[in-house]
Design an enzyme around this catalytic site. Structure first.
Site, PDB file in Angstrom:
ATOM      1  N   HIS A 240     -36.120  15.776   6.608  1.00  0.00           N
ATOM      2  CA  HIS A 240     -36.666  14.473   6.215  1.00  0.00           C
ATOM      3  C   HIS A 240     -37.790  14.077   7.162  1.00  0.00           C
ATOM      4  O   HIS A 240     -37.621  14.088   8.377  1.00  0.00           O
ATOM      5  CB  HIS A 240     -35.571  13.396   6.270  1.00  0.00           C
TER       6      HIS A 240
ATOM      7  N   TYR B 298     -32.125   2.289   5.212  1.00  0.00           N
ATOM      8  CA  TYR B 298     -31.413   1.320   6.048  1.00  0.00           C
ATOM      9  C   TYR B 298     -31.756  -0.061   5.507  1.00  0.00           C
ATOM     10  O   TYR B 298     -32.929  -0.453   5.511  1.00  0.00           O
ATOM     11  CB  TYR B 298     -31.886   1.402   7.509  1.00  0.00           C
TER      12      TYR B 298
ATOM     13  N   PRO C 114     -23.133   3.838  15.345  1.00  0.00           N
ATOM     14  CA  PRO C 114     -23.719   4.910  14.536  1.00  0.00           C
ATOM     15  C   PRO C 114     -25.077   4.593  13.911  1.00  0.00           C
ATOM     16  O   PRO C 114     -25.662   5.458  13.261  1.00  0.00           O
ATOM     17  CB  PRO C 114     -22.667   5.129  13.438  1.00  0.00           C
TER      18      PRO C 114
ATOM     19  N   LYS D 126     -27.008   8.796  16.616  1.00  0.00           N
ATOM     20  CA  LYS D 126     -27.308   9.493  17.866  1.00  0.00           C
ATOM     21  C   LYS D 126     -26.140  10.213  18.530  1.00  0.00           C
ATOM     22  O   LYS D 126     -26.334  11.011  19.448  1.00  0.00           O
ATOM     23  CB  LYS D 126     -27.875   8.482  18.884  1.00  0.00           C
TER      24      LYS D 126
ATOM     25  N   TYR E 215     -36.093   7.816  16.958  1.00  0.00           N
ATOM     26  CA  TYR E 215     -35.286   8.283  15.826  1.00  0.00           C
ATOM     27  C   TYR E 215     -35.285   9.809  15.725  1.00  0.00           C
ATOM     28  O   TYR E 215     -34.242  10.419  15.505  1.00  0.00           O
ATOM     29  CB  TYR E 215     -35.791   7.643  14.522  1.00  0.00           C
TER      30      TYR E 215
HETATM   31  C1  PHB Z   1     -24.850   9.836   7.969  1.00  0.00           C
HETATM   32  O1  PHB Z   1     -25.424  10.482   7.089  1.00  0.00           O
HETATM   33  O2  PHB Z   1     -23.633   9.977   8.166  1.00  0.00           O
HETATM   34  C2  PHB Z   1     -25.602   8.888   8.806  1.00  0.00           C
HETATM   35  C3  PHB Z   1     -26.966   8.793   8.647  1.00  0.00           C
HETATM   36  C4  PHB Z   1     -27.681   7.914   9.414  1.00  0.00           C
HETATM   37  C5  PHB Z   1     -27.036   7.105  10.326  1.00  0.00           C
HETATM   38  C6  PHB Z   1     -25.674   7.195  10.496  1.00  0.00           C
HETATM   39  C7  PHB Z   1     -24.948   8.101   9.731  1.00  0.00           C
HETATM   40  O3  PHB Z   1     -27.754   6.226  11.042  1.00  0.00           O
END
Ligand code: PHB
Ligand code: APR
Length: 392
Positions: free
Chosen positions: A72, A201, A293, A297, A385
Site C-alpha cells: 500500500h 481511518y 494499535p 506499530k 507510518y
Molecule cells: C490491521 O489490519 O489489523 C490493522 C491495520 C492498521 C492499524 C491497526 C490494525 O492501525
C-alpha cells in the site's frame, strides 16, 4: 540442555530473534507456552513497515510475503464526512507499507526455525527464569510431561505483555510509564472483499472506525467501543450498522458485508518498562512496551528491538565486547519513545474522547485539517507510518 541464548516466547520478537541469531551462528532454544497452531492462527495486527519487510527479505524469510503481501502506497483519513488521501510513498521518497497478517509472519519464521532443525518447544508449562543477575541464567519448564532446564549465557524475554520475564525482575529495578485509554477496539474479520484498496481511518462523533484487510477476499474492520465492552453486546447486525454510520461520507460509500469469521475486543494501552534489561536478561517487544494499535506499530517495534539485540549478541559472542549489549536498552528506547509518541498521537486525534469537551473536539478537527492540508504535517505522519529508521 545448554545453549547460548534462551528465548521465552514464540511471537514475532522471539522467532525473529532466533532467526537472526541462527544466521549469525548463535545457538538458541525457543520456549513457547501455547501450541504451534494457536500462535499461527491468532489474529493480530497486519501492517508491516518498510524496514520490517526489508529485514524479512534480506534474511531469507520474505518469499511468501513478496507473493502474498499487499503493498500500500497511501492511506485514507476520513472526518467531517469527507475523505482525504495521504500519499505515503510520494511523501517519503518511495516507502510503502505491506499488509500481511502477523500470524503469517509467525508461520514463515516458525517454518524457517523448523527447517533449520533448531529447537523450539511449544506448549511449555510453568516457565520460570533464574540466575540472570549472575553468570548462569537458566529457564525451567515442563513440556510433554518432562521437566526441562535450559542453561544459557543470556535470556531473551520475548513473552509479551502477560509473560513471566518482566515480572521476574526485582521490584524497584524497573520504572513503568503507562497510560490506559478509556476505550477499546472491537475487531472483526469478514469473509468479503475489501471495500477500498487502501486502509481507511475514520474519525466520527460516534467513535473511531478502521477499514483494513488481510487479502483480496478478507476484510478486517475495527470499531471504537467501551473499555468494558462485551462481545455479547455486539451482534453482527449492530456491528455493520455502526460501521456504516462511522464510514459515511458525502457523495456516498458502501461497505461490503460478509460472514463474520472472528470477533474480539482489544484494550488500548501505552506502556514502557525501563530499562529493557536486567543483568543477563533482555526484554524485547510487548514484554517491554505496548502501544495502542492505532498506528499498527506493535509488531514492527518488536522486530526493531530484536534487530538491535541480535547485533549486540553477535558482537558479544564474536569479540567478547559488551558495549552494545550494555547499551541495548538505551538504543531501543530512543526509537520506542518516538513510536509511543506517534501511536499516542494517532490515537488521540482519531478517537471520540469520553466527556469530550468542546475545546478538545475542535482541537482534534484542527489536527486532522492540518495534517491533510499541510505537506509538512502530512510528511511527518507518513514518515512515522511507514516506519522510522530501524535504529533512530
Ligand atoms: C490491521 O489490519 O489489523 C490493522 C491495520 C492498521 C492499524 C491497526 C490494525 O492501525
Ligand atoms: N512462557 C512462554 N511463552 C509465553 C509465556 C510464558 N510464560 N507467556 C507468554 N508467552 C508467549 C505467548 O504465548 C506469545 O506467543 O510469548 C509470545 C509473545 O508474543 P506476542 O504477544 O506476539 O509479543 P511480541 O513477540 O513482543 O510481538 C509484538 O506486536 O502486534 C503487536 O501485540 C502484538 O503480538 C504483537 C506484538
Amino acid at each position: 540442555m545448554r545453549t547460548q541464548v534462551g528465548i521465552v516466547g514464540a511471537g514475532p520478537a522471539g522467532l525473529m530473534l532466533a532467526h537472526l541469531l541462527h544466521r549469525s551462528g548463535i545457538e538458541s532454544v525457543v520456549i513457547e507456552a501455547r501450541s504451534r497452531r494457536y500462535v499461527q492462527e491468532r489474529v493480530r495486527a497486519g501492517v508491516l513497515e518498510q524496514g520490517t519487510v526489508d529485514l524479512m527479505t534480506a534474511t531469507g524469510v520474505g518469499e511468501r510475503l513478496k507473493r502474498e503481501g499487499l503493498v500500500h502506497r497511501g492511506i485514507e483519513l476520513r472526518f467531517a464526512r469527507r475523505s482525504h488521501r495521504i500519499d505515503l510513498s510520494e511523501l517519503t521518497g518511495g516507502a510503502a507499507i505491506t499488509i500481511y497478517g502477523q500470524n503469517e509472519v509467525i508461520k514463515d519464521l516458525t517454518d524457517a526455525r523448523i527447517a533449520a532443525g533448531a529447537p523450539i518447544y511449544f506448549e511449555s508449562e510453568g516457565v520460570t527464569v533464574h540466575g540472570f543477575d549472575g553468570a548462569e541464567p537458566a529457564i525451567r519448564f515442563t513440556s510433554g510431561g518432562a521437566k526441562h532446564e535450559v542453561r544459557c549465557d543470556f535470556i531473551a524475554g520475548c513473552d509479551g505483555f502477560h509473560g513471566v520475564c518482566r515480572p521476574s525482575i526485582p521490584a524497584g529495578a524497573l520504572t513503568i510509564y503507562e497510560r490506559v485509554y478509556p476505550f477499546a477496539w472491537l475487531g472483526i474479520l469478514a469473509a468479503v472483499a475489501p471495500s477500498s484498496d487502501e486502509l481507511i481511518y475514520s474519525r466520527h462523533e460516534r467513535g473511531f472506525a478502521l477499514h483494513s484487510m488481510r487479502s483480496p477476499e478478507l476484510t478486517r474492520l475495527y470499531l471504537q467501543c467501551a473499555p468494558d465492552g462485551k462481545l455479547d453486546d455486539w451482534p453482527d447486525e449492530r456491528i455493520w450498522g455502526e460501521l456504516d454510520r462511522r464510514f459515511e461520507i458525502d457523495g456516498g460509500w458502501t461497505l461490503r458485508r460478509g460472514p463474520i469469521t472472528q470477533k474480539g475486543i482489544t484494550e488500548m494501552r501505552s506502556f514502557v518498562a525501563e530499562p529493557m534489561q536486567c543483568g543477563r536478561m533482555f526484554l524485547a517487544g510487548d514484554a517491554a512496551h505496548i502501544v495502542p494499535p492505532t498506528g499498527a506499530k506493535g509488531l514492527n517495534l518488536a522486530i526493531a528491538d530484536v534487530r538491535v539485540l541480535a547485533r549486540a549478541l553477535a558482537e558479544f559472542f564474536s569479540s567478547g565486547d559488551r558495549v552494545m549489549l550494555d547499551g541495548y536498552s538505551q538504543t531501543c528506547l530512543r526509537r520506542v519513545w518516538k513510536v509511543q509518541r506517534f501511536s499516542w498521537w494517532m490515537t488521540s486525534i482519531l478517537h471520540r474522547l469520553d466527556g469530550e469537551n468542546a475545546f478538545d473536539a475542535r482541537r482534534q478537527m484542527a489536527e486532522l485539517d492540518y495534517v491533510t492540508g499541510s505537506r509538512a504535517a502530512a510528511q511527518s505522519l507518513a514518515e512515522n507510518y511507514v516506519g522510522l529508521p530501524m535504529e533512530s
